[in-house]
Write a protein that holds these residues in place. Sequence first.
Motif, mmCIF file in Angstrom:
data_model
loop_
_atom_site.group_PDB
_atom_site.id
_atom_site.type_symbol
_atom_site.label_atom_id
_atom_site.label_comp_id
_atom_site.label_asym_id
_atom_site.label_seq_id
_atom_site.Cartn_x
_atom_site.Cartn_y
_atom_site.Cartn_z
ATOM 1 N N PHE A 89 0.832 -1.206 0.000
ATOM 2 C CA PHE A 89 0.000 0.000 0.000
ATOM 3 C C PHE A 89 0.868 1.258 0.000
ATOM 4 C CE2 PHE A 89 -2.951 -3.206 1.629
ATOM 5 C CZ PHE A 89 -4.023 -2.992 0.772
ATOM 6 N N GLY A 90 1.984 1.204 0.721
ATOM 7 C CA GLY A 90 2.930 2.314 0.710
ATOM 8 C C GLY A 90 3.602 2.458 -0.644
ATOM 9 N N VAL A 91 3.928 1.336 -1.257
ATOM 10 C CA VAL A 91 4.534 1.357 -2.594
ATOM 11 C C VAL A 91 3.575 2.019 -3.581
ATOM 12 C CG1 VAL A 91 5.314 -0.088 -4.530
ATOM 13 C CG2 VAL A 91 6.025 -0.644 -2.189
ATOM 14 N N LYS A 92 2.317 1.631 -3.532
ATOM 15 C CA LYS A 92 1.301 2.224 -4.415
ATOM 16 C C LYS A 92 1.170 3.719 -4.155
ATOM 17 C CE LYS A 92 -2.426 2.428 -7.080
ATOM 18 N NZ LYS A 92 -2.288 2.454 -8.526
ATOM 19 N N LYS A 93 1.163 4.111 -2.893
ATOM 20 C CA LYS A 93 1.024 5.529 -2.537
ATOM 21 C C LYS A 93 2.208 6.344 -3.058
ATOM 22 C CE LYS A 93 0.343 8.544 1.423
ATOM 23 N NZ LYS A 93 0.209 8.630 2.878
ATOM 24 N N ILE A 94 3.410 5.822 -2.899
ATOM 25 C CA ILE A 94 4.604 6.538 -3.371
ATOM 26 C C ILE A 94 4.617 6.594 -4.896
ATOM 27 C CG2 ILE A 94 7.126 6.505 -3.452
ATOM 28 C CD1 ILE A 94 6.969 5.135 -0.623
ATOM 29 N N TYR A 95 4.290 5.493 -5.534
ATOM 30 C CA TYR A 95 4.222 5.488 -7.001
ATOM 31 C C TYR A 95 3.213 6.537 -7.491
ATOM 32 C CZ TYR A 95 2.754 4.331 -11.672
ATOM 33 O OH TYR A 95 2.399 4.447 -12.993
ATOM 34 N N THR A 96 2.066 6.602 -6.848
ATOM 35 C CA THR A 96 1.045 7.586 -7.215
ATOM 36 C C THR A 96 1.565 9.009 -7.013
ATOM 37 O OG1 THR A 96 -0.711 6.028 -6.670
ATOM 38 C CG2 THR A 96 -1.321 8.359 -6.747
ATOM 39 N N ALA A 97 2.312 9.235 -5.940
ATOM 40 C CA ALA A 97 2.895 10.565 -5.691
ATOM 41 C C ALA A 97 3.882 10.935 -6.801
ATOM 42 C CB ALA A 97 3.584 10.590 -4.331
ATOM 43 N N ILE A 98 4.659 9.964 -7.247
ATOM 44 C CA ILE A 98 5.596 10.207 -8.351
ATOM 45 C C ILE A 98 4.823 10.587 -9.610
ATOM 46 C CG2 ILE A 98 7.234 9.103 -9.938
ATOM 47 C CD1 ILE A 98 8.229 7.458 -7.481
ATOM 48 N N GLN A 99 3.796 9.833 -9.922
ATOM 49 C CA GLN A 99 2.991 10.126 -11.106
ATOM 50 C C GLN A 99 2.335 11.506 -10.999
ATOM 51 O OE1 GLN A 99 2.732 8.792 -14.064
ATOM 52 N NE2 GLN A 99 4.144 7.168 -13.507
ATOM 53 N N THR A 106 7.915 21.518 -16.163
ATOM 54 C CA THR A 106 9.280 21.400 -16.676
ATOM 55 C C THR A 106 9.718 19.948 -16.595
ATOM 56 O OG1 THR A 106 10.394 21.687 -14.546
ATOM 57 C CG2 THR A 106 9.816 23.698 -15.735
ATOM 58 N N ASP A 107 10.909 19.683 -17.098
ATOM 59 C CA ASP A 107 11.474 18.336 -16.996
ATOM 60 C C ASP A 107 12.319 18.173 -15.746
ATOM 61 O OD1 ASP A 107 10.294 17.380 -19.258
ATOM 62 O OD2 ASP A 107 12.036 17.653 -20.545
ATOM 63 N N THR A 108 12.226 19.117 -14.826
ATOM 64 C CA THR A 108 13.007 19.060 -13.596
ATOM 65 C C THR A 108 12.078 18.761 -12.427
ATOM 66 O OG1 THR A 108 14.492 20.708 -14.512
ATOM 67 C CG2 THR A 108 14.645 20.320 -12.164
ATOM 68 N N ILE A 109 12.191 17.529 -11.940
ATOM 69 C CA ILE A 109 11.368 17.100 -10.815
ATOM 70 C C ILE A 109 12.284 16.433 -9.803
ATOM 71 C CG2 ILE A 109 9.484 15.605 -10.060
ATOM 72 C CD1 ILE A 109 8.395 15.732 -12.877
ATOM 73 N N ASN A 110 12.119 16.806 -8.542
ATOM 74 C CA ASN A 110 12.921 16.178 -7.493
ATOM 75 C C ASN A 110 12.149 14.992 -6.928
ATOM 76 O OD1 ASN A 110 14.089 15.443 -5.015
ATOM 77 N ND2 ASN A 110 15.011 17.468 -4.809
ATOM 78 N N LEU A 111 12.696 13.800 -7.161
ATOM 79 C CA LEU A 111 12.081 12.572 -6.666
ATOM 80 C C LEU A 111 12.933 11.909 -5.592
ATOM 81 C CD1 LEU A 111 10.903 11.100 -10.099
ATOM 82 C CD2 LEU A 111 9.519 12.346 -8.412
ATOM 83 N N ASP A 112 13.850 12.659 -5.021
ATOM 84 C CA ASP A 112 14.749 12.101 -3.998
ATOM 85 C C ASP A 112 13.962 11.472 -2.848
ATOM 86 O OD1 ASP A 112 16.881 13.035 -5.492
ATOM 87 O OD2 ASP A 112 17.329 14.706 -4.145
ATOM 88 N N LEU A 113 13.008 12.188 -2.318
ATOM 89 C CA LEU A 113 12.224 11.701 -1.184
ATOM 90 C C LEU A 113 11.461 10.429 -1.539
ATOM 91 C CD1 LEU A 113 11.106 12.038 1.696
ATOM 92 C CD2 LEU A 113 9.312 13.471 0.714
ATOM 93 N N GLU A 114 10.833 10.425 -2.703
ATOM 94 C CA GLU A 114 10.035 9.267 -3.110
ATOM 95 C C GLU A 114 10.904 8.013 -3.270
ATOM 96 O OE1 GLU A 114 7.690 12.850 -3.927
ATOM 97 O OE2 GLU A 114 9.751 12.325 -4.366
ATOM 98 N N PHE A 115 12.055 8.158 -3.912
ATOM 99 C CA PHE A 115 12.910 6.984 -4.088
ATOM 100 C C PHE A 115 13.556 6.549 -2.778
ATOM 101 C CE2 PHE A 115 12.889 7.990 -8.741
ATOM 102 C CZ PHE A 115 12.341 6.781 -9.140
#
Length: 98
Positions: A34-44, A52-61
């Motif tokens: 459920f956490g994996v799904k939530k984080i994946y959804t946040a990334i999307q 822009t093409d600049t997105i910080n995904l450090d926290l999500e990964f």
Amino acid sequence: MANVLKYFKENQEILDLYTTAITRAHKEHHPEVFGVKKIYTAIQDKIQSSITDTINLDLEFTELRKLTNNYAIPTDVCPTFVATYHMLEQADHIYEEI
């Protein structure tokens, strides 16, 4: 950054399906999905709302690595679970190359 965005866009349909499927199939023995799904959804959501093409995904990964024990595959899971973790790990590696 463009490479990871491209990866997520190319694999969005399958990751949407797989992350939902593993929550249904493994909810009892692997509630972390459920956490994996939530984080994946946040990334999307970040990708969809970015102008822009600049997105910080450090926290999500970081959270995904922590939640999945660095994408470790449990012994009692289905091939969809395995594929989901492999795809997210691949995205993580692409992101780290930035």
